[in-house]
Design a protein around this motif. Structure first.
Motif, PDB file in Angstrom:
ATOM      1  N   ALA A 304       0.823  -1.216   0.000  1.00  0.00           N
ATOM      2  CA  ALA A 304       0.000   0.000   0.000  1.00  0.00           C
ATOM      3  C   ALA A 304       0.854   1.262   0.000  1.00  0.00           C
ATOM      4  O   ALA A 304       1.995   1.275   0.482  1.00  0.00           O
ATOM      5  CB  ALA A 304      -0.928   0.003   1.212  1.00  0.00           C
ATOM      6  N   THR A 305       0.277   2.326  -0.515  1.00  0.00           N
ATOM      7  CA  THR A 305       0.898   3.636  -0.404  1.00  0.00           C
ATOM      8  C   THR A 305       0.645   4.190   0.992  1.00  0.00           C
ATOM      9  O   THR A 305      -0.161   3.650   1.758  1.00  0.00           O
ATOM     10  CB  THR A 305       0.308   4.605  -1.431  1.00  0.00           C
ATOM     11  OG1 THR A 305      -1.083   4.827  -1.120  1.00  0.00           O
ATOM     12  CG2 THR A 305       0.431   4.054  -2.846  1.00  0.00           C
ATOM     13  N   ALA A 306       1.314   5.293   1.321  1.00  0.00           N
ATOM     14  CA  ALA A 306       1.122   5.909   2.637  1.00  0.00           C
ATOM     15  C   ALA A 306      -0.335   6.318   2.832  1.00  0.00           C
ATOM     16  O   ALA A 306      -0.899   6.132   3.922  1.00  0.00           O
ATOM     17  CB  ALA A 306       2.047   7.115   2.781  1.00  0.00           C
ATOM     18  N   ASP A 307      -0.965   6.858   1.797  1.00  0.00           N
ATOM     19  CA  ASP A 307      -2.371   7.270   1.909  1.00  0.00           C
ATOM     20  C   ASP A 307      -3.283   6.065   2.083  1.00  0.00           C
ATOM     21  O   ASP A 307      -4.250   6.104   2.852  1.00  0.00           O
ATOM     22  CB  ASP A 307      -2.787   8.063   0.663  1.00  0.00           C
ATOM     23  CG  ASP A 307      -2.166   9.456   0.628  1.00  0.00           C
ATOM     24  OD1 ASP A 307      -1.725   9.937   1.702  1.00  0.00           O
ATOM     25  OD2 ASP A 307      -2.120  10.053  -0.465  1.00  0.00           O
ATOM     26  N   GLN A 308      -3.003   4.987   1.357  1.00  0.00           N
ATOM     27  CA  GLN A 308      -3.829   3.779   1.477  1.00  0.00           C
ATOM     28  C   GLN A 308      -3.712   3.167   2.871  1.00  0.00           C
ATOM     29  O   GLN A 308      -4.690   2.659   3.424  1.00  0.00           O
ATOM     30  CB  GLN A 308      -3.418   2.764   0.416  1.00  0.00           C
ATOM     31  CG  GLN A 308      -3.795   3.173  -1.003  1.00  0.00           C
ATOM     32  CD  GLN A 308      -3.178   2.283  -2.059  1.00  0.00           C
ATOM     33  OE1 GLN A 308      -2.135   1.647  -1.841  1.00  0.00           O
ATOM     34  NE2 GLN A 308      -3.811   2.210  -3.229  1.00  0.00           N
ATOM     35  N   ARG A 309      -2.536   3.230   3.457  1.00  0.00           N
ATOM     36  CA  ARG A 309      -2.341   2.691   4.802  1.00  0.00           C
ATOM     37  C   ARG A 309      -3.196   3.424   5.841  1.00  0.00           C
ATOM     38  O   ARG A 309      -3.618   2.827   6.833  1.00  0.00           O
ATOM     39  CB  ARG A 309      -0.869   2.748   5.191  1.00  0.00           C
ATOM     40  CG  ARG A 309       0.000   1.734   4.465  1.00  0.00           C
ATOM     41  CD  ARG A 309       1.463   1.861   4.843  1.00  0.00           C
ATOM     42  NE  ARG A 309       2.267   0.812   4.213  1.00  0.00           N
ATOM     43  CZ  ARG A 309       3.575   0.670   4.372  1.00  0.00           C
ATOM     44  NH1 ARG A 309       4.246   1.526   5.146  1.00  0.00           N
ATOM     45  NH2 ARG A 309       4.221  -0.310   3.769  1.00  0.00           N
ATOM     46  N   GLN A 310      -3.450   4.684   5.604  1.00  0.00           N
ATOM     47  CA  GLN A 310      -4.253   5.449   6.555  1.00  0.00           C
ATOM     48  C   GLN A 310      -5.702   4.967   6.617  1.00  0.00           C
ATOM     49  O   GLN A 310      -6.424   5.294   7.560  1.00  0.00           O
ATOM     50  CB  GLN A 310      -4.214   6.942   6.186  1.00  0.00           C
ATOM     51  CG  GLN A 310      -2.838   7.575   6.316  1.00  0.00           C
ATOM     52  CD  GLN A 310      -2.214   7.333   7.679  1.00  0.00           C
ATOM     53  OE1 GLN A 310      -2.823   7.618   8.721  1.00  0.00           O
ATOM     54  NE2 GLN A 310      -0.999   6.787   7.690  1.00  0.00           N
ATOM     55  N   GLN A 311      -6.120   4.190   5.634  1.00  0.00           N
ATOM     56  CA  GLN A 311      -7.482   3.657   5.594  1.00  0.00           C
ATOM     57  C   GLN A 311      -7.578   2.234   6.134  1.00  0.00           C
ATOM     58  O   GLN A 311      -8.652   1.629   6.111  1.00  0.00           O
ATOM     59  CB  GLN A 311      -8.006   3.682   4.150  1.00  0.00           C
ATOM     60  CG  GLN A 311      -7.862   5.017   3.443  1.00  0.00           C
ATOM     61  CD  GLN A 311      -8.541   6.145   4.189  1.00  0.00           C
ATOM     62  OE1 GLN A 311      -9.676   5.992   4.656  1.00  0.00           O
ATOM     63  NE2 GLN A 311      -7.870   7.284   4.303  1.00  0.00           N
ATOM     64  N   MET A 312      -6.490   1.684   6.644  1.00  0.00           N
ATOM     65  CA  MET A 312      -6.451   0.261   6.992  1.00  0.00           C
ATOM     66  C   MET A 312      -6.681  -0.040   8.462  1.00  0.00           C
ATOM     67  O   MET A 312      -6.598  -1.201   8.874  1.00  0.00           O
ATOM     68  CB  MET A 312      -5.113  -0.348   6.543  1.00  0.00           C
ATOM     69  CG  MET A 312      -4.969  -0.472   5.043  1.00  0.00           C
ATOM     70  SD  MET A 312      -3.425  -1.302   4.542  1.00  0.00           S
ATOM     71  CE  MET A 312      -3.681  -2.961   5.222  1.00  0.00           C
ATOM     72  N   GLN A 313      -6.998   0.953   9.252  1.00  0.00           N
ATOM     73  CA  GLN A 313      -7.191   0.702  10.679  1.00  0.00           C
ATOM     74  C   GLN A 313      -8.248  -0.359  10.979  1.00  0.00           C
ATOM     75  O   GLN A 313      -8.025  -1.233  11.840  1.00  0.00           O
ATOM     76  CB  GLN A 313      -7.532   2.009  11.398  1.00  0.00           C
ATOM     77  CG  GLN A 313      -7.481   1.930  12.926  1.00  0.00           C
ATOM     78  CD  GLN A 313      -6.071   1.887  13.457  1.00  0.00           C
ATOM     79  OE1 GLN A 313      -5.355   0.901  13.255  1.00  0.00           O
ATOM     80  NE2 GLN A 313      -5.662   2.941  14.134  1.00  0.00           N
ATOM     81  N   PRO A 314      -9.413  -0.332  10.309  1.00  0.00           N
ATOM     82  CA  PRO A 314     -10.405  -1.382  10.587  1.00  0.00           C
ATOM     83  C   PRO A 314      -9.874  -2.786  10.317  1.00  0.00           C
ATOM     84  O   PRO A 314     -10.121  -3.713  11.109  1.00  0.00           O
ATOM     85  CB  PRO A 314     -11.563  -1.028   9.642  1.00  0.00           C
ATOM     86  CG  PRO A 314     -11.436   0.451   9.434  1.00  0.00           C
ATOM     87  CD  PRO A 314      -9.958   0.693   9.390  1.00  0.00           C
ATOM     88  N   GLU A 315      -9.139  -2.971   9.227  1.00  0.00           N
ATOM     89  CA  GLU A 315      -8.606  -4.295   8.911  1.00  0.00           C
ATOM     90  C   GLU A 315      -7.558  -4.741   9.929  1.00  0.00           C
ATOM     91  O   GLU A 315      -7.537  -5.898  10.351  1.00  0.00           O
ATOM     92  CB  GLU A 315      -7.979  -4.277   7.512  1.00  0.00           C
ATOM     93  CG  GLU A 315      -8.988  -4.128   6.400  1.00  0.00           C
ATOM     94  CD  GLU A 315      -8.328  -3.738   5.097  1.00  0.00           C
ATOM     95  OE1 GLU A 315      -8.058  -4.644   4.277  1.00  0.00           O
ATOM     96  OE2 GLU A 315      -8.093  -2.544   4.883  1.00  0.00           O
ATOM     97  N   LEU A 316      -6.691  -3.817  10.315  1.00  0.00           N
ATOM     98  CA  LEU A 316      -5.657  -4.159  11.290  1.00  0.00           C
ATOM     99  C   LEU A 316      -6.274  -4.570  12.614  1.00  0.00           C
ATOM    100  O   LEU A 316      -5.867  -5.564  13.236  1.00  0.00           O
ATOM    101  CB  LEU A 316      -4.717  -2.964  11.497  1.00  0.00           C
ATOM    102  CG  LEU A 316      -3.903  -2.515  10.269  1.00  0.00           C
ATOM    103  CD1 LEU A 316      -3.173  -1.213  10.570  1.00  0.00           C
ATOM    104  CD2 LEU A 316      -2.916  -3.592   9.855  1.00  0.00           C
TER     105      LEU A 316
END
Length: 386
Positions: A304-316
């Motif tokens: 993922a890009t840095a911006d995409q990682r910011q959207q991954m909290q629910p999955e983590l």
């Protein structure tokens, strides 16, 4: 023995050889609630603390998916060692991401990790505030001085406390903001109170840390941080990886026991019984499902890009929730396969059973994750109806 092999396969082979004695030592350290210094020395000997350090600083910069699998391997041998070193390798993998540290300080820490296997961990939890993810402000105080800072306070759950070279400490600043300070174990005024006496993860030495008039130069304030929900941090997946490793160890024990235990009421070992096979099969299905989730999300993070990682909290958060609770169920079923023998201290199953319970209290907490997932789906549904 080779140090810092240059391929993932080489790392895996070297680590597999190194951790063999960990399983033999685990029962002693659990019983004595002692810290496995020898395990950490073995890991240092192969350069493991530097395997996630960025290449520009001399490390191997292993991707998240790869080093999580190594953490799971360590946990199969000794969960307490895996959880302990997991904090270090995770933090080491991302120290330079926020680009907030004074460069000479960051360079010095990374060089120490690469050259000598120096260990670090963060100390953020306090008895008065509980988990920092709940948004409590540190009661640890930092006072500005002519030459830098003066730190006073108390931290709890400081894993690897007696083995740490560097400690990242949060403290409330005079302006009310919160700062993160880098401490070295040799700084005068640092005291460890050996309070860690729990029923699970007994060998992590997660003692209380007292900071009494600790004087620091100005550049040891390495970051100003925001309280409350944290930014997505893929490295925290070392937590579910650890508990899946323990669950695998429990499954392996149950399979071995079922293959050899043959009561005189049967014509063969209990592995031939349908009810035993059902439990072992359920465990395999749970391990497969949890691993696909864990390593799938880890690979997504790597790509993922840095911006995409910011959207991954629910999955983590969902990975931690599902993997840890799966581990609890797997160990429980393994104990049901083994029966009352699983309660004896001579068997490791009772330690696995106790150790996986600790996962419920590692961040993020189940309730926070479920509320976040609910808020996310409700927001998505509402936005979609507009």
């Amino acid at each position: 023995m080779e140090r810092n092999p240059q391929t993932a396969d080489g790392c895996q082979q070297l680590l597999r050889q190194t951790i063999v004695p960990f399983a033999e030592r685990a029962a002693f350290h659990d019983e004595e609630a002692s810290f496995p210094f020898e395990n950490l020395e073995d890991l240092k000997r192969i350069g493991y603390p530097a395997w996630t350090v960025p290449r520009q600083f001399g490390g191997l910069e292993l991707p998240l998916r790869t080093w999580l699998s190594f953490q799971e391997m360590i946990a199969q041998a000794d969960g307490a060692t895996a959880l302990s070193i997991g904090w270090h390798v995770g933090i080491a993998s991302q120290l330079n991401v926020n680009d907030t540290w004074p460069k000479p300080v960051l360079d010095r820490v990374y060089q120490d990790i690469v050259d000598s296997g120096a260990l670090l961990n963060a100390a953020a939890t306090e008895p008065e505030t509980g988990s920092p993810t709940r948004g409590g402000k540190p009661t640890t105080k930092a006072i500005k001085t002519a030459d830098g800072w003066l730190i006073n306070g108390r931290k709890s759950f400081t894993s690897m406390a007696p083995a740490l070279d560097y400690i990242l400490v949060t403290a409330t600043l005079p302006d009310g903001e919160v700062g993160q300070f880098l401490l070295h174990h040799s700084d005068p005024g640092i005291r460890i109170d050996e309070t860690w006496n729990t029923i699970s993860m007994r060998a992590t030495a997660s003692h209380d840390l007292y900071l009494e008039q600790v004087e620091l130069p100005a550049d040891r304030l390495v970051e100003r941080i925001t309280l409350g929900p944290k930014k997505p941090a893929g490295w925290l997946l070392h937590i579910p990886a650890c508990y899946l490793g323990i669950a695998q160890a429990a499954q392996d024990f149950a399979v071995s026991f079922a293959s050899t235990y043959s009561p005189n009421s049967l014509n063969g070992p209990i592995k031939d019984l349908p009810n035993v096979q059902m439990k072992l099969g359920e465990n395999e299905a749970s391990l497969l499902q949890a691993r696909y989730f864990l390593y799938g999300v880890a690979q997504k993070w790597d790509e993922a890009t840095a911006d995409q990682r910011q959207q991954m909290q629910p999955e983590l958060g969902a990975v931690k929730l599902k993997a840890v609770n799966a581990a609890l169920d797997i160990v429980d079923r393994a104990m049901r396969v083994v029966g009352a023998e699983s309660l004896f201290k001579k068997h490791p199953l009772q330690r696995y059973y106790r150790d996986v319970r600790a996962g419920l209290h590692n961040p993020p907490m189940d309730d926070s994750t479920l509320l976040m997932l609910a808020a996310n789906v409700l927001r998505t549904r509402t936005d979609g109806e507009r």
